[in-house]
Design an enzyme around this catalytic site. Structure first.
Site, PDB file in Angstrom:
ATOM      1  N   SER A 106       1.991  -0.996  -8.974  1.00 40.54           N
ATOM      2  CA  SER A 106       2.171  -1.766  -8.124  1.00 40.54           C
ATOM      3  C   SER A 106       0.527  -3.435  -7.701  1.00 40.54           C
ATOM      4  O   SER A 106       0.809  -3.885  -8.796  1.00 40.54           O
ATOM      5  CB  SER A 106       2.848  -0.963  -7.024  1.00 40.54           C
ATOM      6  OG  SER A 106       3.448  -2.105  -6.079  1.00 40.54           O
ATOM      7  N   HIS A 131       6.061  -4.034 -10.452  1.00 39.98           N
ATOM      8  CA  HIS A 131       7.170  -4.325  -9.796  1.00 39.98           C
ATOM      9  C   HIS A 131       7.327  -4.975  -8.752  1.00 39.98           C
ATOM     10  O   HIS A 131       6.525  -5.645  -8.254  1.00 39.98           O
ATOM     11  CB  HIS A 131       7.917  -2.420  -9.626  1.00 39.98           C
ATOM     12  CG  HIS A 131       7.318  -2.415  -8.581  1.00 39.98           C
ATOM     13  ND1 HIS A 131       7.299  -0.784  -7.950  1.00 39.98           N
ATOM     14  CD2 HIS A 131       5.937  -2.809  -7.716  1.00 39.98           C
ATOM     15  CE1 HIS A 131       6.573  -0.368  -7.406  1.00 39.98           C
ATOM     16  NE2 HIS A 131       5.787  -2.044  -7.028  1.00 39.98           N
TER      17      HIS A 131
END
Length: 202
Positions: A106, A131
């Site tokens: 992330s 993501h």
């Protein structure tokens, strides 16, 4: 009763050095900071981001021409905290070399990719995951709509920046960040998130 930070601090090793004035002890992270090494470990949040930013600014003031090495082992976290670190990395004069140890997921992956081109590395068994930003805001319908719009704006901005750092087309980034996308160290190199897999110190 001890809290988690007390226990964690008690587990940080101390290093003792001999100096002309006698012995001096450092915690291991302070000693590594003298070698221009910063550790970004754990959840990216405001307090941690402030410490990382302060260390980056300190090392710039110490020597603006020497590289800084940012070691990342993080599951990700707050976008705003991560962007504070990212903007400082881009703002300061020294090149910031990023190294993934363990995982960079992330926001951790975003910071990894944001290092100086040619100086971004993964260790062989590390993992990288990209993501889209997570939502989860609760409240009145009108406020939820405002936050949804904000998240979409952040998502687009992060995708544009990842496209710039990786060399991937924007539509590829949009597709690949739609869900959790895990990569090995080699795959992260192929994708452009890092420049090479580092097996031995050069």
């Amino acid at each position: 009763m001890h809290n988690a930070s007390d226990i964690q601090n008690a587990l940080v090793p101390m290093v003792i050095e001999q100096t002309a004035k006698g012995e001096r002890s450092y915690d291991i992270y302070s000693r590594l900071l003298k070698e221009r090494i910063i550790f970004l470990v754990g959840q990216v949040e405001e307090h941690m981001a402030n410490l990382i930013v302060a260390q980056l600014l300190f090392l710039e003031s110490e020597s603006p021409d020497k590289d800084i090495f940012l070691y990342i082992n993080s599951p990700g976290g707050s976008v705003t905290a991560g962007m504070a670190i990212y903007d400082t990395m881009q703002f300061i004069k020294p090149n910031v070399s990023t190294v993934c140890i363990g995982q960079a997921a992330s926001m951790g992956a975003f910071l990894l990719a944001g290092g100086e081109k040619g100086k971004r590395f993964c260790l062989p068994n590390s993992r990288v995951m990209i993501h889209q930003p997570l939502g989860g805001f609760q409240g009145q319908a009108s406020d939820i709509a405002i936050h949804a719009q904000e998240i979409l704006g952040i998502k687009h901005k992060l995708n544009l920046m990842l496209a710039e750092h990786t060399g991937q087309p924007l539509e590829v980034i949009e597709r690949d960040t739609d869900r959790d996308n895990f990569m090995s160290a080699t795959q992260a190199v192929e994708y452009g998130l890092v420049d090479s897999v580092m097996t031995k110190r050069g």
